[in-house]
Design an enzyme around this catalytic site. Sequence first.
Site, PDB file in Angstrom:
ATOM      1  N   GLU A   1     -14.785  -4.268  -1.952  1.00  0.00           N
ATOM      2  CA  GLU A   1     -15.433  -4.269  -0.638  1.00  0.00           C
ATOM      3  C   GLU A   1     -16.656  -3.374  -0.559  1.00  0.00           C
ATOM      4  O   GLU A   1     -17.645  -3.699   0.095  1.00  0.00           O
ATOM      5  CB  GLU A   1     -14.436  -3.861   0.455  1.00  0.00           C
TER       6      GLU A   1
ATOM      7  N   HIS B   1      -3.149  -6.653   8.257  1.00  0.00           N
ATOM      8  CA  HIS B   1      -3.858  -7.931   8.431  1.00  0.00           C
ATOM      9  C   HIS B   1      -3.955  -8.267   9.915  1.00  0.00           C
ATOM     10  O   HIS B   1      -4.023  -9.434  10.282  1.00  0.00           O
ATOM     11  CB  HIS B   1      -3.134  -9.067   7.695  1.00  0.00           C
TER      12      HIS B   1
END
Lengths: 324, 370
Positions: free
Chosen positions: A60, A127
Site C-alpha cells: 500500500e 474490512h
Amino acid sequence: MPVMTYIEGISNGLRYEMRRDPSVFILGEDVGVYGGAFKVTKGFIDEFGPERVYDTPLAESAIMGVGVGAALVGLRPVVEFQFSDFITSGFNQVVNNAGTMHFRSGFPLPVVIRCPSGAGVHGGPFHSQNPESWFTHVPGLKVVAPSTPYDAKGLIIAAIRDNNPVLYFEHKFLYRRIKEDVPEGEVIVEIGKADLKREGSDLSVVCYGAAVHLALEAAERLQQEGISVEVLDMRSLYPYDKEAIVRTVKKTGRVMVAHEDWLTGGVGGEFAAFISQECFEMLDAPVTRLASADCPYPFSSILEEHMLITTDKVYAGLKKLAQY
Amino acid sequence: MAKAKTGATANGVNGAVAHHENLPAGVFQQNHLKKLDALLPELDIPNRKYGDLTKDDYIELYRLLYMTREVEARLTRLYRQGKIVGGVYLSKGTEAIAVASGYSLNRDTDWLFPMHRDLGAHMSFGQRPMKLYAQYMGRAAGPTRGRDGNTHMSDKSRRIVGMISHLGSMIPVAVGAAIGCRMQGKKVVSLTFIGDGGASIGDFHEGLNFAAVAHAPFVLIIENNQYAYSTPIVAQYGAAKIIDRAIGYGIPGEVVDGNNIYAVYETVKKAVDRARNGGGPTMIEAVTMRMRGHSEHDDHFYVPKDLLEKWAERDPILRAQRFLEKSGHLKEKARLKLEEDTIAFIEAEIEEASASPMPDTGDLVSSVYA
Ligand SMILES: Cc1ncc(C[n+]2csc(CCOP(=O)(O)OP(=O)(O)O)c2C)c(N)n1
Ligand SMILES: [Mg+2]
C-alpha cells in the site's frame, strides 16, 4: 437516462474520465484482470490496457507513493485501496507526502485515492472501517463521501479533475443496494457542496455516506407522526459546506449530526462544533451527535447491529430531539 | 571486552559499543570489524579513464565537488552566526556521491529526488547556490519560499522533488515518476538516494520491489556512510552488504567507492543509461564515511577517531586533486585559480541570498491547495 447502482455510478464516472483524458489511469491490487475486489473496474483492462489499469504488488505504501510520483510528472492517477482499512499501511504517503506536496513544492498533485469503506457487510474489525476522520484533519487533502449513484459519479469525476489529492470514500454497503437514474454523459458534483436530500421544517440531520439513507428512512417514519425532518447530505467532508449547514439550522433550530464512523473524534464533532459556534442563537436544542459505538467493528451480525448506527437509533434520537 | 561507559571514550571500533551492551562483545566487534575492513578503499583512486568523461567533465566534476564542500562550510558559518536556524546536515567527506549522481542525469529531462545529505546533487543538476542559501535562511527566494527548511526543496522547473523528512518515502514516489514518464512515452530516468539507516525502512523494500516488477527506469543510490545518526551499520543490517538485497529484488546491484567521484559517475551513468534504454532499475551502494556529526549540533563522539583518520586520507577532494594532477587533466596552478573563482562565486551567491526578502505571509494558507 439509464438506471445505475451506486457502484455503477463509480465505474461509469471512471470510464467516462478515462475515455476523455488519456492521462487518467488506475492502479491498485487486482484492479486489472480481476476487475477489482468489488468489480468497480470490471472490463476496464480490455478497453484501456494493462498500463492504464495497473495491477500492483501488494504494497500500500508503494502504491500510494507511485501514485504521488505519477501525479508529479503530469498524470492523473486513481489509486485504489482494496479496502479503506488498509490505508493505514499507506498512511504516511497520503498524509505527509501527498498532503504537503503543493504547499512545499508548488507541484499540483492530482491524485484520487479510492477507499471502499463501511460496515454492514460482515467484514469484521479490518474490512469495515470508516477512516475518513483521520484525513479530514489534514490541510492539503480533500475528502468526499458520496451516498447516491448520481453523487458517486459526479464526485469521482470532480475528484479526478481536481489538482489536489482527493480521498474518495465509497461505501461498500451501498454498492448494489441503491439505484437511480444517472446520465450517461458528463456529471459533475462540485467538491465542497452539500445536497439537501430531503426538505423538512422541524428537525435537521447533517450526515453523509450510508447514514444519509438511515436518516431518510427515519425521516419517512417521523413524517407519519407529523414530524418534518430535513436531511442534509454533506457529500464533501473536507472542505465542507458551511453555508448549507447554516441554512438548515436556521430553518429548523434542532440538529442531529450523524455518521457511521465512530463517535469520538469523528468528523461529526467538527460539524457540531461549527454549529455551536456559528449558529448558537438559531438553536432550540443542543446539537445531538449520533454515530457508531466507540468499539472496533465486530464480526457477528448481532454484535455489529448493536455497535452500528441504525435507522431505529436515528429515529429514536430524532424523536427525543423533537421533544426537547 | 569491558563495557564501554557511554561511548564518549571512543577507542577503535569499540567506540560504538555503547549501543550494543546487550550483544556479546566479541560478536559485535567481529562483525563490525569485518564490515569496516570490507569498506575501506585504497588510498589513491586508479589513474584510468572513467566512462565517457571528457577532460572538461573531469574538471567540472571537481569544481562541483569543491563547490559543494565550500558551500556547506559556509552553511556552518552562517549557522554559527545564527543566520540559519533549524537543522544543517552536511555531506562532508561524502559529497562525491551526490555530485556525481546528479551529474549522471540529463538535466533537461530526468527527475531528481535528493535526500538530506545531497546538496551537491542539487548543484550538479543545475541549481544555483543562491537558491540553496535562500532556502536555509527561510527566504522568499528559496525553492519552498520558507515553507520547508534545509535540503527539503523542490524545483518544479528543474524536475527536482524535495524529500519529506520520513526517510525512504521518496523511493516509491521516484519509482512512480519513472513509471509515469514511461507511460507518457518519454525516455526519462528518475534517481533518488537513501542512507544505510533509511535502507531499513519499509518503503525501501516496497519501492524497490515495485520498481523491479515494473522494470522502472529508476536508479537508487545507497549512501553507506556507516552511521545513521549515532547508529553504526553493524546495528543497522545483518547482511555483509546492503547491496546483497539486489538479488532478492532480481535487479542489478553494484558497489562503488563513494569517495572516488569519477568511479561513482561511471557506475551511476551506466545504470542511468541502462534504465533509459529499457533495462530496468539498478541499486548502487556507494561506500563512504560521514566525516562530521549527524548534524551541526552533534560532535559525533561515538565515531572512533582512528576510523575518521583513515577516511580523512581518502577524502574525495584530496583524491580527485591527486588524480587530476597525475592524469594531467588539471594541474595545481589552474586548480587553485578554479578554487579561487569558485569561492568568489559562492560569496556573491550568499550575499544575494542574504539581501533577499523574507516570504510574504499573505498567501501562506492559500498555497496549501493547487
Ligand atoms: C522515518 C524516519 N525516522 C527517523 C528519522 C530521524 N532521522 C533523520 S536522519 C536519521 C539518520 C539517517 O541515517 P542514514 O539513513 O544512514 O542517512 P545519513 O544521515 O547517514 O546520510 C534519522 C534517524 C527520519 N527522518 N525519518
Ligand atoms: Mg548513514
